[in-house]
Design a protein around this motif. Structure first.
Motif, PDB file in Angstrom:
ATOM      1  N   GLY A 137      -1.069  -0.852  -3.999  1.00 18.02           N
ATOM      2  CA  GLY A 137      -0.147   0.201  -3.601  1.00 18.02           C
ATOM      3  C   GLY A 137      -0.669   0.997  -2.417  1.00 18.02           C
ATOM      4  O   GLY A 137      -1.842   0.905  -2.050  1.00 18.02           O
ATOM      5  N   TRP A 138       0.187   1.832  -1.879  1.00 19.41           N
ATOM      6  CA  TRP A 138      -0.160   2.505  -0.626  1.00 19.41           C
ATOM      7  C   TRP A 138      -1.277   3.520  -0.774  1.00 19.41           C
ATOM      8  O   TRP A 138      -2.011   3.790   0.173  1.00 19.41           O
ATOM      9  N   PHE A 149       1.122   3.927   7.701  1.00 19.27           N
ATOM     10  CA  PHE A 149       2.368   3.211   7.377  1.00 19.27           C
ATOM     11  C   PHE A 149       2.438   1.840   8.051  1.00 19.27           C
ATOM     12  O   PHE A 149       3.471   1.450   8.595  1.00 19.27           O
ATOM     13  N   THR A 150       1.337   1.115   8.001  1.00 17.23           N
ATOM     14  CA  THR A 150       1.334  -0.237   8.564  1.00 17.23           C
ATOM     15  C   THR A 150       1.947  -1.214   7.560  1.00 17.23           C
ATOM     16  O   THR A 150       1.927  -0.968   6.348  1.00 17.23           O
ATOM     17  N   PRO A 151       2.516  -2.338   8.013  1.00 18.47           N
ATOM     18  CA  PRO A 151       3.176  -3.270   7.098  1.00 18.47           C
ATOM     19  C   PRO A 151       2.224  -4.096   6.244  1.00 18.47           C
ATOM     20  O   PRO A 151       2.648  -4.672   5.240  1.00 18.47           O
TER      21      PRO A 151
END
Length: 424
Positions: free
Chosen positions: A253-254, A263-265
């Motif tokens: 998870g982020w 917020f990179t993919p």
């Protein structure tokens, strides 16, 4: 036989007695279920109210920075760390025990299989807490592994064969209160080329634990039992530094990203234990857990975990003696080990008939314990947890007295005590 006056004298001499004031205990209640849910710390309501009204209500999203929400898992993890023999920056408070076990068990199995692909077995006890077994079974289906169970603690070392990759054990058994020798079993695992994963749900805050000295590889633990964090409190995860960067945990998870607000993919794991975070943390629950951990840390100037352990053993010794003396002939059997080195902070009694109803009758009298169903090895269990932070010797005497009266009067046979609730 120890008298009520004797118990009151022991309470008067107890150096830990002032810690009881840190909790909100309902009047007339003897609480012997802290191994299932800890008592409310007196500081918690105001701490949560401040978090709601000030941090959330006034600070709004600014509180992620200004109130320190962002790094709460690490800061509370550092508070828990000395209670279990972990170092700073090695432990995070996050998610539930089950989710954390999935993370560390997956990492441990992956590390084991990277070294020896044939090691596809997770070894545990049949009497381990069911969620641990369920998580291992589910993970096994995903990673092509198999859960193997032994029936007796003495069979563990001999079962550490070349196909075993991970040994997964709970330090203190939830039903019997029996405590494993963590150092001996971790050493046996390592000698067999196996990694050791420990569940500290019934240990953290109750018995001294030293993960580094014991040679553990991974550990998880519960925040709402002896750490008094409240119902459903966040749990914790620990990874030995030698493994922390060795493998990515599966729940990417982020919050476990190296830079979540870039917020990179693509996921890039954070260094060390931070990669074992997953989603956004429950801030209000963490504030409650913070208060709970503070109650345990309040014992540090009074002797810390060693003092808590000494009182725990004295409380459980007393309860065993009082029950065996006062309830003899009523069909109760002790299943918790008498030996201090093998006993957690609970006392478990079996009875072939009426165990559930006896517990309910005790609860009606203000003595709160709980019930655990038996199996082929053990009859039904009356389970009593002893939290030395707030329990008195007088409470122990009163509990044994109430148990004797319930048994002698046959009170437990009443219909209302034999109706099963959803939670036992």
């Amino acid at each position: 036989m120890t008298t009520l006056q004797d118990c009151r004298a022991m309470d008067a001499a107890d150096p830990l007695a002032p810690l009881r004031a840190l909790f909100e205990l309902p009047p007339g209640t003897v609480y012997l279920d802290g191994n299932s849910l800890g008592v409310l710390p007196a500081a918690t309501p105001a701490r949560i109210a401040r978090a709601v009204r000030e941090e959330w209500g006034q600070g709004l999203i600014r509180s992620w920075n200004e109130a320190g929400w962002f790094d709460l898992p690490q800061r509370i993890g550092d508070m828990i760390a000395p209670l279990v023999g972990a170092g700073p920056g090695e432990l995070v408070a996050t998610d539930s025990t089950s989710i954390n076990l999935f993370k560390v068990l997956s990492a441990a199995l992956s590390i084991a299989q990277a070294a020896a692909p044939a090691r596809r077995v997770i070894l545990s006890e049949r009497s381990n807490f069911p969620t641990d077994l369920y998580i291992a079974q589910g993970l096994g289906r995903l990673q092509g592994a198999q859960l193997r169970l032994v029936d007796e603690p003495g069979a563990i070392a001999a079962a550490l064969g070349p196909e075993v990759g991970v040994l997964m054990l709970t330090h203190v058994n939830y039903r019997t209160g029996e405590m494993h020798d963590m150092a001996t079993l971790s050493r046996a695992a390592h000698e067999a080329g196996v990694l050791a994963v420990w569940d500290l749900a019934h240990s953290a805050g109750a018995v001294p634990v030293d993960l580094h000295a014991a040679g553990a590889d991974f550990a998880v633990g519960c925040g709402y039992k002896y750490l008094n964090g409240g119902p459903g409190a966040p749990a914790f995860a620990w990874v030995h530094p030698r493994h922390a960067g060795a493998f990515e945990q599966p729940l990417s998870g982020w919050w476990g990203h190296a830079a979540p607000f870039e917020f990179t993919p693509d996921w890039r794991p954070a260094p060390g234990i931070a990669r074992y975070l997953c989603g956004t943390q429950p801030v209000l629950s963490l504030r409650a857990l913070e208060c709970g951990v503070e109650t345990v840390l309040a014992a540090q100037p009074l002797g810390g975990m060693a003092a808590l352990r000494a009182k725990s053993l004295a409380l459980t010794d007393l309860f065993i003696a009082l029950v065996e003396d006062g309830c003899a002939g009523h069909g109760l059997s002790l299943v918790t080990p008498r030996a201090h080195a093998r006993r957690g902070s609970q006392v478990c009694l079996t009875r072939s008939e009426g165990a559930y109803a006896i517990v309910q009758a005790l609860i009606a009298r203000g003595v709160i314990g709980d019930f655990r169903a038996g199996d082929a090895q053990l009859p039904d269990i009356l389970r009593f947890g002893f939290t030395p932070l707030y329990l008195r010797f007088e409470d122990v005497w009163q509990a044994a007295q109430q148990l004797r009266e319930v048994l002698e009067g046959g009170e437990w046979r009443r219909p209302e005590f034999n109706r099963r609730h959803a939670v036992t």
